[in-house]
Design an enzyme around this catalytic site. Structure first.
Site, PDB file in Angstrom:
ATOM      1  N   CYS A  87      -1.562   5.035  -5.475  1.00  0.00           N
ATOM      2  CA  CYS A  87      -2.627   4.452  -4.534  1.00  0.00           C
ATOM      3  C   CYS A  87      -2.510   2.734  -5.415  1.00  0.00           C
ATOM      4  CB  CYS A  87      -3.777   5.014  -4.480  1.00  0.00           C
ATOM      5  SG  CYS A  87      -5.031   3.829  -3.649  1.00  0.00           S
ATOM      6  N   THR A 104       0.963  -1.320  -0.023  1.00  0.00           N
ATOM      7  CA  THR A 104      -0.103  -0.029  -0.014  1.00  0.00           C
ATOM      8  C   THR A 104       0.763   1.201   0.012  1.00  0.00           C
ATOM      9  OG1 THR A 104      -1.238   1.278   1.596  1.00  0.00           O
ATOM     10  CG2 THR A 104      -0.233  -0.436   2.559  1.00  0.00           C
TER      11      THR A 104
END
Length: 242
Positions: free
Chosen positions: A205, A92
């Site tokens: 992202c 992430t």
């Protein structure tokens, strides 16, 4: 020894995932595809994955409770280390805000998503880059400043666009929704970044790459999930480690 190297040609990589599971699934596929391309035959990636429950993490993000999140990810890293991980990957972008805490708790090398992305951009000779991601990634120093420190000029969307880019990530992409209207919105934002002189755009992202592909952008796209996964493959198949 040589016989052992042939039997086990990889390091073991621990992945802290689940944020979201949709992007962790992409990591698993991309890393395995990369290892197979490198080693051939029946080879697959030597991975340990701890998939965290994203709901409480998301709540802590909204409250700004980064110390608590750092403790959660550090605990995850230690569990992976105890299981035999020789290095770690945090699957992430946003949670790299606590990467130092994970590294300090384990002493293991961490494949840092910002550093691998900056290297990929610089390899193409680009210097001015747009950044899309969560509000945390787009505005906070742990990510944007690290890119700047690497020598890149970073441009982010204007405030209203940042709000909508962030909303789409949490309310749609992290829940497996890929909407044409949101793809078109991201395309308009990327076009605005290109008009501002950006030579490329970071999909900062790990879910954005599910929605936006190179064909959707007038400038080069740097998909952090794909870049990070390639760095993981390099770590796994490094023959220098016995």
């Amino acid at each position: 020894m040589k016989s052992n190297d042939k039997a086990r040609p990889q390091r073991t990589l621990g992945i802290i995932g689940g944020m979201s599971w949709e992007s962790t699934e992409s990591y698993y596929r991309l890393i395995n595809e990369g290892v197979k391309a490198e080693l051939g035959g029946l080879h697959s990636a030597d991975l340990l994955i701890h998939s965290l429950d994203f709901a409480p993490i998301g709540e802590l993000q909204a409250k700004g409770e980064w110390a608590q999140m750092g403790a959660i990810l550090a605990s995850s890293g230690k569990r992976l280390q105890a299981a035999g991980a020789q290095g770690l990957l945090i699957a992430t972008n946003t949670m790299h805000k606590v990467a130092d805490e994970v590294q300090e708790a384990t002493g293991l090398p961490i494949i840092h998503i910002v550093d691998t992305t900056a290297s990929a951009i610089q390899a193409q000779g680009l210097t001015k880059i747009g950044l899309l991601g969560t509000q945390f990634t787009m505005t906070q120093g742990f990510y944007k400043q690290r890119l700047t420190d690497s020598g890149l000029q970073v441009v982010i969307p204007e405030e209203n666009a940042r709000v909508e880019v962030h909303r789409i990530i949490y309310e749609e992409l992290c829940q497996g929704q890929l909407l044409d209207s949101s793809r078109e919105y991201y395309q308009r934002v990327i076009e605005q970044l290109a008009d501002a002189g950006c030579e490329g755009v970071i999909l900062g992202c790990t879910e954005i790459g599910m929605l936006i592909k190179q064909a959707d952008s007038p400038i080069p796209v740097f998909d952090t999930t794909a870049i990070h996964a390639r760095a993981a493959v390099r770590f796994l198949v490094d023959k220098a480690v016995g």
